[in-house]
Design an enzyme around this catalytic site. Structure first.
Site, PDB file in Angstrom:
ATOM      1  N   TYR A   1     -28.054 -11.149  -1.594  1.00 61.57           N
ATOM      2  CA  TYR A   1     -27.501  -9.931  -1.000  1.00 61.57           C
ATOM      3  C   TYR A   1     -27.377 -10.053   0.508  1.00 61.57           C
ATOM      4  O   TYR A   1     -26.435  -9.535   1.107  1.00 61.57           O
ATOM      5  CB  TYR A   1     -28.372  -8.725  -1.363  1.00 61.57           C
ATOM      6  CG  TYR A   1     -28.143  -8.285  -2.783  1.00 61.57           C
ATOM      7  CD1 TYR A   1     -26.853  -7.955  -3.205  1.00 61.57           C
ATOM      8  CD2 TYR A   1     -29.178  -8.194  -3.698  1.00 61.57           C
ATOM      9  CE1 TYR A   1     -26.629  -7.558  -4.504  1.00 61.57           C
ATOM     10  CE2 TYR A   1     -28.952  -7.805  -5.005  1.00 61.57           C
ATOM     11  CZ  TYR A   1     -27.671  -7.484  -5.400  1.00 61.57           C
ATOM     12  OH  TYR A   1     -27.439  -7.096  -6.687  1.00 61.57           O
TER      13      TYR A   1
ATOM     14  N   GLU B   1     -47.855 -18.216 -24.631  1.00 59.13           N
ATOM     15  CA  GLU B   1     -46.468 -17.819 -24.362  1.00 59.13           C
ATOM     16  C   GLU B   1     -46.315 -16.309 -24.248  1.00 59.13           C
ATOM     17  O   GLU B   1     -45.770 -15.803 -23.281  1.00 59.13           O
ATOM     18  CB  GLU B   1     -45.519 -18.352 -25.454  1.00 59.13           C
ATOM     19  CG  GLU B   1     -44.079 -17.911 -25.225  1.00 59.13           C
ATOM     20  CD  GLU B   1     -43.136 -18.321 -26.359  1.00 59.13           C
ATOM     21  OE1 GLU B   1     -43.545 -19.077 -27.245  1.00 59.13           O
ATOM     22  OE2 GLU B   1     -41.980 -17.863 -26.320  1.00 59.13           O
TER      23      GLU B   1
ATOM     24  N   ASP C   1     -44.806 -19.825 -29.717  1.00 62.65           N
ATOM     25  CA  ASP C   1     -44.176 -19.583 -31.008  1.00 62.65           C
ATOM     26  C   ASP C   1     -43.753 -20.926 -31.601  1.00 62.65           C
ATOM     27  O   ASP C   1     -43.684 -21.932 -30.891  1.00 62.65           O
ATOM     28  CB  ASP C   1     -42.917 -18.717 -30.849  1.00 62.65           C
ATOM     29  CG  ASP C   1     -43.271 -17.258 -30.541  1.00 62.65           C
ATOM     30  OD1 ASP C   1     -44.418 -16.850 -30.814  1.00 62.65           O
ATOM     31  OD2 ASP C   1     -42.388 -16.548 -30.023  1.00 62.65           O
TER      32      ASP C   1
END
Lengths: 361, 796
Positions: free
Chosen positions: A96, A194, A246
């Site tokens: 920005y 995780e 996972d």
């Protein structure tokens, strides 16, 4: 402040290089290693994956290249000034902020572009983003465990015990973990998790206390600060590092970036990767062994697995076997699917069994 | 290119022909009835036509005299009427010529002169004179001054509309500022609604006549508009050629027959047509015989086993000549007949005449009557069995699948046709065709066979090939002139005969260079291309097509390209949509040549002018008003090839321009970025701004010309960063005298400034340096030619 001075000098050296190129009548250019999976190689010395020899050149010979270099100069100026003023900013703020630059051509058109440019500058100047005082957007993850440390904050030094001085949320890892000094610990190993759900389960079940574990929450794909502190826990405290995710191809990549280094930051693998990190699971073979609830693999999962087979980081016997099993059973499972055997199953059965198997316990 | 004066009265115009057919009306009435054809159907158009006729006339007159045309055209609003003034710098005309040139109505049209000429267009200046007289009632005012004469002459001319005779009403000497030339002033009814067409006509005339200077003024103009000449080269002189036998119409042939001095057809075609010699004339006459008389069927001589016996028949036909002589005569005839493969009636006549000479040996004379009898008897024998003869011919001409009975049937019926047909078994080709058709129809009907079109055609061809051209004398020219049918036979015979193409020295193309020059002077464009094709022939008339294209610059970028059409150096103003030129332009895929063309067909869009010039001894027009070229395939093909030739150049120009534009764009972007980069780099490193011109030149693959100066020493460095050799022309204008010039450069003093000229050739990737010495206070001005601007970086 010597790192700041070094960083500033290196940035100005870079600008001086452009200056000299122009003076010599040469076309200004900047070469950086090509950041693709085909250009990463295993570094035998450090056991991590780093960039190969292939380079991409940003040259003023094309309109695109000229724009990139102009932006680089403006960014260099901005970073140097920031270091001068001892301020810091986020990558998004840089994007920005470029809007305020007087030359339109120097402004970034997307945040990907500014992110990439900062990476370029890191690589060419051999200074890390953190030393430029550039922060990523998302806050770092958390630590819970028997670890006593001192953090150098802008508001003074703080000494914190990561079990006793923190709430259930744990200790917030700062953006630049190199401001931390480890004072003491009672830990046996590091467990990187995780998902937030699993992290909370472990904390609720008191796993960190029972097994003297430092639980590091990865929050998905781990931020650099998370990876850095994990590496420091391993290197400085000599703690084994394990990773619990996972059981799907995206999670294997999370392990990959902890253990081997990510493709985008392979120039920092030395600094960020923990090659000794071990994968706990969920392994595809666990899905079978523990009869876990599953979801079928989607097409993109299959593509991701196949792409991992071609990724040099996963070309090991272990990963090839696991990936092939998964392609074979066509199923994936989440960490929390272990709850199908009861809420304590993960802390009382699965993790002790796996950690024992891996020789961590 | 003879002027109108030299051909006056030689030939009559088509309009006169028309006038004759309306004998009872006056010339004024005729004009009134036909003015649409003559181009005077509206007040607007009348002015255009009058200008057109007068300008054509003026151009012809000057060119004929080898003078570069300097033509002045003025239209004045004279209250109720418009006054048209056209002046030329031609040789001028005498009093005797004036009525012929300007007055004798309809004599101007050189209708079938075989030469490229403007006069083919329109009907001549006299029509304008008459129009002016009929509408304003005023005479034509003519001023003329011949070269070398002290004074000019002034005439007032009217046309007696009852007699169609011009009449000089008033003549006097006058003074005129031109040393020679002719001026005509006409007052007429009209309006300026066709102002844009008029201006276009003048402008386009200037394009195709780059050797002419034209000044034009009309009421709305503040000052006259000058169309400068672009060359001092007059159009090549053309030679008038006689018509080519393949390019004439029946009406023309009849007129030529009536006017020729020749008596025989052979003499006529040799003297009145181009490319016809004795041999070609013989072929034409033979073809004419075949058409006019037909051929004679020739039959096989009877064989020994045939019942027919020529010798016996002749023997019996001859009486009172003594047995010995009679036998000798009969044998002679029979042997001669047998010696030939086939014998036609005319051949038999020769044989009998030859054989009759044998009578000398026997002291008898075989007179005319005897010979006729002998011919009759022998012919009866020859024609006794036409059927078996025809059977063989038909069999040979048809496929093997034809039923034998059918062939026999056809042969029998054909034999009957010949028997019942013209005497001596004569038939023209079309008669023969009728025989075959009839016989075949009957055979189909009765013998249940089929004879298709091809089979019939084959039979006709086979029979025609064994028929013999008759030796009859063809009609004399004077008979033909009266006999439309026979003349038509002759015309067809001419068309049928192979004759080489007409010569092309009757044409005077503008030539590609001058087409380009013409476009250049009238259109301010960035690019010009032109092409001139080789001569080709259509219908016996030679023609040449030229094309030119102008592109870019000040040309109108919006809308369609301008299509300029010309025939024999005359602009075609009306009927654009009906013209073959327009059709061809529309049919070309202009996208291939990088012009925009919505839908891929039609007139392309963009800042372009496409011009096409068709030069021919006879430009085929769609109508009498001669505004549009007819769609003749040969001409269309050549127009297309000519345009494509020029368009290919346009394409490579546009491609180059595109890549230069791309380079320019890149240059603009990078040239704006690099200084900012340099500025920022200087700021960050806390240095002076770096010199970035070299880097920029390298980025642009440009040629960099740079001045380095140290006290009295000047170095001009040329760095070539392109990928080809470059040979710039470099001129450095120095305010003090330079010395010690290196590298073959020269310095020329021009009023206290020295022009240092240097033309190095710099290979790709290398540099060349020119050094010289000059006093330290000298100033410079460097210019570089021979390198496109976007490829040049100049650093003084």
């Amino acid at each position: 402040m010597s790192t700041d001075t070094t960083a500033q000098e290196k940035l100005i050296d870079l600008a001086a290089e452009f200056y000299d190129q122009l003076e010599r009548g040469e076309i200004p250019e900047m070469s950086v290693p090509t950041r693709t999976k085909s250009n990463i190689v295993f570094d035998e010395d450090s056991d991590v994956w780093v960039y190969g020899d292939r380079e991409s050149t940003r040259s003023a010979n094309s309109v695109r290249g000229a724009r990139k270099l102009l932006k680089a100069i403006y960014t260099i100026e901005f970073l140097a000034d920031q270091l001068d003023a001892d301020r810091s900013s986020t990558l998004r703020e840089l994007y920005y902020l470029s809007e305020s630059w007087d030359v339109d051509e120097a402004q970034f058109s997307s945040q990907d572009e500014s992110n990439q440019l900062v990476e370029d500058l890191e690589i060419v100047s051999e200074v890390t983003r953190e030393d430029f005082h550039m922060r990523p957007e998302e806050s770092g993850a958390t630590i819970m465990g028997p670890l006593y440390l001192r953090e150098q904050t802008r508001r003074g030094e703080r000494e914190i015990h990561c079990q006793e001085d923190v709430g259930e949320g744990g200790y917030q890892i700062p953006n630049n973990p190199d401001t931390i000094e480890f004072l003491d610990n009672d830990a046996d190993f590091v467990l990187c998790v995780e998902t937030g759900g699993m992290r909370d389960r472990l904390v609720e079940n008191g796993f960190d206390e029972e097994y003297n574990t430092i639980i590091v929450h990865l929050k998905g794909q781990p931020a650099r600060a998370t990876r850095r502190i994990t590496k420091r826990l391993h290197d400085e405290l000599d703690l084994p590092v394990t990773v619990f995710t996972d059981g799907d191809p995206w999670s294997y990549r999370i392990f990959g970036s902890v253990a081997y280094g990510s493709i985008k930051s392979a120039h920092l693998s030395d600094y960020l990767a923990t090659p000794e990190a071990q994968f706990i699971g969920i392994q595809p073979e666990d899905i079978v062994e523990y009869d876990l609830p599953t979801d079928p693999l989607s097409d993109s999962d299959v593509n991701a697995l196949e792409s991992e087979l071609e990724d040099p980081r996963y070309q090991t016997d272990y990963w090839e076997k696991q990936i092939e099993i998964q392609l074979d059973i066509e199923k994936k499972s989440e960490q929390q699917s272990l709850a199908s055997h009861g809420l304590d199953f993960v802390t009382e059965t699965y993790l002790p069994e796996r950690l024992d198997e891996m020789g961590v316990l | 290119m003879p002027s109108i004066q030299s051909t006056l009265g030689e030939e009559e115009g088509i309009a006169e022909e028309l006038a004759e057919s309306q004998q009872q009306i006056s010339i004024a009435e005729f004009f009134e009835k036909n003015k649409h054809m003559l181009g005077f159907d509206s007040g607007a158009r009348a002015l255009v036509t009058a200008v057109k006729e007068a300008v054509d006339n003026a151009l012809d007159a000057t060119e004929e005299a080898g003078i570069l045309p300097d033509i002045y055209v003025e239209i004045d609003d004279a209250g109720d009427y418009y006054t048209l003034v056209v002046e030329d710098n031609g040789p001028g005309i005498t009093k005797e010529q004036v009525p012929k040139v300007f007055g004798k109505l309809l004599y101007g049209s050189r209708f079938h002169a075989r030469e490229q000429s403007r006069g083919q267009q329109g009907i001549g200046i006299s029509a304008a004179v008459l129009y002016s007289q009929l509408t304003s009632g005023k005479p034509a005012k003519i001023t003329s001054r011949t070269k070398g004469s002290a004074e000019a002459e002034y005439f007032e001319l009217i046309i007696d509309t009852d007699e169609n005779e011009p009449e000089i009403q008033h003549a006097e000497t006058t003074s005129w500022d031109r040393t020679h030339g002719t001026r005509i002033e006409l007052e007429m009814e009209g309006n300026m609604r066709a102002r844009s067409q008029l201006l276009k006509y003048i402008k386009h005339t200037a394009v195709v006549n780059p050797h002419a200077r034209i000044t034009f003024e009309e009421p709305s103009m503040d000052e006259p508009r000058q169309f400068e000449r672009a060359t001092d080269q007059l159009p090549a002189e053309t030679e008038e050629i006689r018509p080519h036998p393949h390019g004439v119409e029946l009406g023309t042939v009849l007129k030529m027959l009536a006017e020729t001095d020749s008596h025989s057809v052979s003499g006529f075609v040799q003297s009145e047509f181009t490319r016809v010699g004795k041999k070609t004339a013989d072929s034409i006459v033979d073809n004419f015989r075949d058409r006019h008389f037909g051929r004679e069927a020739a039959w096989r001589a009877p064989r020994s086993h045939d019942e027919a016996d020529v010798a016996r028949a002749v023997q019996q036909a001859v009486a009172n000549k003594g047995a010995e002589a009679t036998n000798a005569f009969a044998d002679e005839v029979a042997n001669a007949v047998a010696a030939r493969d086939r014998v036609a009636h005319s051949e038999l006549r020769e044989i009998v005449a030859d054989a009759a000479e044998i009578g000398d040996d026997h002291g008898v004379t075989f007179g005319a009557t005897v010979r006729e009898n002998a011919i009759g008897a022998a012919w009866d024998e020859l024609t006794a069995d036409r059927t078996s003869d025809l059977y063989q011919l038909v069999d040979a001409a048809t496929t093997t699948r034809k039923d034998d009975e059918a062939i026999d049937g056809l042969a029998e019926r054909l034999a009957k046709r010949f028997e019942k047909g013209r005497e001596r078994d004569r038939a023209t080709h079309s008669e023969l065709r009728k025989y075959v058709d009839r016989a075949a129809d009957q055979t189909e009907e009765y013998d249940d066979a089929t004879f298709g079109e091809t089979a019939r055609e084959n039979v006709v061809t086979e029979l025609w090939s064994v028929m013999v051209t008759v030796p009859d004398e063809v009609p004399k020219v004077r008979d033909l002139a009266e006999d439309r049918d026979a003349a038509s036979d002759l015309l067809e015979a001419m068309r049928e005969t192979d004759i080489i193409s007409p010569p092309t020295n009757c044409l005077s193309p503008i030539t590609a260079d001058l087409v380009e020059a013409g476009l250049k002077k009238e259109y301010d464009a960035d690019f010009y291309a032109a092409s001139t094709r080789d001569a080709d022939v259509h219908g016996g008339d030679p023609f040449i097509v030229e094309a030119g294209i102008a592109y870019g610059g000040d040309l109108e970028a919006d809308g369609q390209a301008d299509v300029l059409r010309f025939a024999n150096r005359v602009p075609l103003v009306y009927q654009r949509g009906a013209c073959a030129t327009t059709d061809v332009v529309k049919s070309i895929g202009w996208r291939n040549y990088n012009l925009s063309q919505p839908g891929g067909s039609g007139i392309p869009n963009g800042p372009a002018v496409i011009m096409v010039h068709v030069a021919s001894t006879n430009v085929p027009f769609t109508s009498e008003s001669k505004d549009a070229v007819a769609n003749v395939p040969e001409i269309e093909d050549e127009i297309e090839l000519a345009i494509r030739e020029a368009a290919r150049e346009l394409k490579s120009y546009l491609n180059k321009r595109k890549s230069l534009e791309k380079r320019k764009k890149k240059q603009n972007v990078i040239a704006s970025i690099l200084p900012k980069m340099a500025e920022k780099v200087a700021e960050v490193t806390d240095n002076d701004e770096p010199q970035y011109d070299d880097a920029l030149a390298r980025i642009m693959n440009n040629v960099l010309v740079e001045r380095e100066r140290e006290d009295g020493r000047v170095r001009l460095v040329v760095e070539n960063h392109t990928d080809t050799n470059e040979s710039p022309d470099i001129t450095d204008i120095v305010t003090a005298e330079p010395s010690n010039l290196s590298d073959g450069a020269t310095a020329v003093d021009m009023d206290g400034e020295w022009f240092v000229k240097w033309s190095p050739t710099v290979p790709s990737g290398e540099e060349a340096v020119l050094e010289y010495e000059v006093s330290a206070e000298a100033s410079f001005d460097l210019s570089v030619e021979g390198i496109e601007d976007p490829k040049l970086t100049l650093n003084q």
